[in-house]
Design a protein around this motif. Structure first.
Motif, short mmCIF file in Angstrom:
data_model
loop_
_atom_site.label_atom_id
_atom_site.label_comp_id
_atom_site.label_asym_id
_atom_site.label_seq_id
_atom_site.Cartn_x
_atom_site.Cartn_y
_atom_site.Cartn_z
N VAL A 42 3.78 -2.73 -18.10
CA VAL A 42 2.75 -3.63 -18.63
C VAL A 42 2.83 -3.64 -20.15
N GLY A 43 3.02 -4.83 -20.73
CA GLY A 43 3.03 -4.93 -22.19
C GLY A 43 3.94 -6.04 -22.69
N GLY A 44 3.80 -6.33 -23.97
CA GLY A 44 4.63 -7.34 -24.62
C GLY A 44 5.29 -6.76 -25.85
N THR A 45 5.93 -7.62 -26.62
CA THR A 45 6.63 -7.16 -27.83
C THR A 45 5.65 -6.74 -28.92
N GLY A 46 4.42 -7.24 -28.86
CA GLY A 46 3.40 -6.89 -29.84
C GLY A 46 2.04 -7.15 -29.25
N TYR A 47 0.99 -6.95 -30.04
CA TYR A 47 -0.36 -7.18 -29.55
C TYR A 47 -0.57 -8.66 -29.30
N GLY A 48 -0.66 -9.03 -28.02
CA GLY A 48 -0.86 -10.42 -27.65
C GLY A 48 0.40 -11.25 -27.60
N SER A 49 1.56 -10.63 -27.85
CA SER A 49 2.83 -11.38 -27.89
C SER A 49 3.72 -11.01 -26.71
N ASN A 50 4.29 -12.03 -26.06
CA ASN A 50 5.23 -11.81 -24.96
C ASN A 50 6.59 -12.43 -25.29
N ARG A 51 6.92 -12.37 -26.58
CA ARG A 51 8.17 -12.96 -27.06
C ARG A 51 9.38 -12.27 -26.42
N LEU A 52 10.38 -13.05 -26.07
CA LEU A 52 11.60 -12.52 -25.45
C LEU A 52 12.60 -12.20 -26.56
N ASN A 53 12.49 -11.00 -27.14
CA ASN A 53 13.41 -10.62 -28.22
C ASN A 53 14.62 -9.87 -27.66
N PRO A 54 15.59 -9.49 -28.49
CA PRO A 54 16.80 -8.82 -27.98
C PRO A 54 16.51 -7.55 -27.18
N TYR A 55 15.51 -6.77 -27.60
CA TYR A 55 15.21 -5.53 -26.87
C TYR A 55 14.65 -5.83 -25.48
N VAL A 56 13.78 -6.81 -25.37
CA VAL A 56 13.22 -7.18 -24.06
C VAL A 56 14.34 -7.70 -23.15
N ARG A 57 15.27 -8.44 -23.72
CA ARG A 57 16.42 -8.92 -22.93
C ARG A 57 17.24 -7.72 -22.42
N GLU A 58 17.38 -6.72 -23.27
CA GLU A 58 18.10 -5.50 -22.86
C GLU A 58 17.38 -4.82 -21.70
N PRO B 99 0.80 -1.23 0.00
CA PRO B 99 0.00 0.00 0.00
C PRO B 99 0.84 1.28 0.00
N GLU B 100 2.02 1.21 0.64
CA GLU B 100 2.84 2.43 0.76
C GLU B 100 3.69 2.70 -0.48
N HIS B 101 3.75 1.78 -1.41
CA HIS B 101 4.59 1.98 -2.59
C HIS B 101 4.04 3.09 -3.50
N ARG B 102 4.97 3.84 -4.08
CA ARG B 102 4.64 4.92 -5.00
C ARG B 102 4.97 4.42 -6.41
N VAL B 103 3.93 4.32 -7.23
CA VAL B 103 4.09 3.56 -8.47
C VAL B 103 4.13 4.45 -9.71
N LEU B 104 5.21 4.27 -10.47
CA LEU B 104 5.32 4.84 -11.80
C LEU B 104 4.93 3.73 -12.77
N PHE B 105 4.05 4.02 -13.70
CA PHE B 105 3.39 3.00 -14.51
C PHE B 105 3.64 3.22 -15.99
N TYR B 106 4.00 2.15 -16.69
CA TYR B 106 4.15 2.19 -18.15
C TYR B 106 3.23 1.14 -18.76
N ALA B 107 2.52 1.51 -19.84
CA ALA B 107 1.71 0.56 -20.60
C ALA B 107 2.00 0.73 -22.08
N GLY B 108 2.19 -0.37 -22.77
CA GLY B 108 2.45 -0.27 -24.22
C GLY B 108 3.36 -1.39 -24.69
N ARG B 109 3.62 -1.37 -25.98
CA ARG B 109 4.51 -2.38 -26.55
C ARG B 109 5.95 -2.15 -26.08
N LEU B 110 6.68 -3.24 -25.95
CA LEU B 110 8.08 -3.15 -25.54
C LEU B 110 8.94 -3.07 -26.80
#
Length: 392
Positions: free
Chosen positions: A230-246, A191-202
């Motif tokens: 919050v998000g994946g590499t594409g719409y509906g995709s959670n593929r672990l590509n080089p950028y996500v690894r970075e 409850p005490e955490h202060r949250v910065l939030f991102y949503a979108g493609r990675l």
């Protein structure tokens, strides 16, 4: 008026996996006045296996196995049900095929970004032909309108900026939903955490690496700060590509201060926005519109974004949010974060302004903008026909 709308094809309308263009088609056409007949050409999928009628909207669905066979099926249907106007969504190349078959029907192109008009997708020569053949272009921002005017020498009267909209209701209802606390707990937030939030493609263009580098400095000065991505590499995709690894590598030294959440369908996103206290969209490319900002603002969340592309048309700097150039995030975000928590009234007031700003972007206004452009085109054609000398 009978309006035919051709979706790009790879995703369905209404969207199943959160695809943005298809979401925009669905929302805008819902708001078109009932006297208009709307035919939406889109793809079949497991969720929507057949064509269907919903009030004044007729969804005509075909299997999508590439642009050419998709368009062949659409053209065959159009021949039997000739509309007054055709609007092609985000695929200018489709115009070249359509105008060969329907030279007298006005065709518009609704561009959601510059990508599908770039030389890697369509040659400059073909794009010039599209400009000549279309009745006009629609864009989702004034920035994108000016970009196309300059890039393809489109006359100002032939291209129209119509902002996208948002329905604030589900985002406001989500604020009081009982599952928000449960969701925070599932993600590992206290409850005490202060949250910065991102949503979108990675993806690199979205600047998630910029956000992570800047958040590292934020976390050094604020032990309660947490970053949720919050998000994946594409719409509906959670593929672990080089950028996500970075990104994972950048986040590793921060331990549990960074929470990665896989792709979330758009219908569930109103709840997820409630997790955050502030929403970050660190775009490094010329973002045409950035719908995430509008959704965050509909949730009453202050937005920290960048002054790229059309973002400044939605987010008012030091009003509904803060705009920081990407190169300055690491130096400026920690100070902005500190002020927002040292003086919470600033954050609260900015959230209120964000909500009021979001209310100015309605899907009804978007629909009326489209209809106004179509009506003007048809009236112009009618006037031209009346002025032509009669034979004999």
């Amino acid at each position: 008026m009978h309006i035919a709308i051709i979706s790009p094809g790879p995703f369905s309308v209404p969207p199943v996996k959160g695809s943005s263009v298809e979401h925009d088609i669905d929302e805008a056409t819902k708001m078109m006045d009932p006297e208009h007949q709307i035919t939406i050409y889109t793809r079949k999928c497991e969720t929507y296996p057949k064509s269907a009628m919903e009030e004044n909207r007729h969804f005509v669905r075909f299997h999508y196995n590439g642009p050419k066979p998709y368009m062949q099926k659409i053209i065959k249907h159009l021949r039997k049900n000739k509309p007054d106007v055709i609007m092609v969504e985000n695929r200018p190349a489709y115009v070249l095929t359509l105008k060969r078959h329907f030279p007298k029907i006005p065709v518009f192109v609704n561009m959601h970004s510059h990508v599908y008009a770039s030389p890697s997708i369509i040659s400059k020569e073909k794009m010039r032909r599209v400009v000549r053949l279309t009745e006009g272009f629609l864009t989702n921002s004034e920035y994108l309108r000016r970009h196309f005017m300059k890039a393809f020498r489109i006359p100002a009267k032939k291209i129209h900026a119509v902002h996208l909209g948002v329905d604030v209701s589900p985002y406001q209802v989500a604020k009081i939903h009982y599952t928000v606390k449960k969701l925070r707990k599932q993600i590992g937030l206290k409850p005490e955490h202060r949250v910065l939030f991102y949503a979108g493609r990675l993806m690199r263009a979205k600047g998630v690496h910029v956000l992570l580098k800047a958040f590292r400095k934020v976390s050094e000065q604020d032990p309660l700060a947490r970053l949720v991505i919050v998000g994946g590499t594409g719409y509906g995709s959670n593929r672990l590509n080089p950028y996500v690894r970075e990104l994972r590598k950048l986040a590793k030294p921060l331990g549990d201060k960074v929470k990665f959440v896989n792709f979330v369908p758009s219908a569930q996103m109103p709840l997820y926005y409630q997790i955050g206290d502030v929403v970050a969209t660190p775009s490094v490319w010329q973002e045409a519109f950035c719908r995430v900002n509008l959704e965050a603002m509909a949730s009453g969340k202050p937005v920290i974004s960048t002054p790229r592309g059309g973002i400044g048309e939605v987010v008012t700097h030091q009003g509904s949010g803060i705009l920081i150039p990407p190169k300055d995030w690491s130096s400026e975000l920690p100070a902005i974060w500190e002020v927002m928590w040292k003086h919470p009234q600033i954050r609260v007031e900015m959230g209120k302004q964000a909500l009021q700003r979001a209310k100015q972007f309605s899907w009804y206004a978007t629909a009326q903008g489209y209809l106004r452009v179509f009506k003007q085109a048809l009236e112009k054609r009618q006037n031209t026909r009346q002025q032509l000398p009669k034979a004999g």
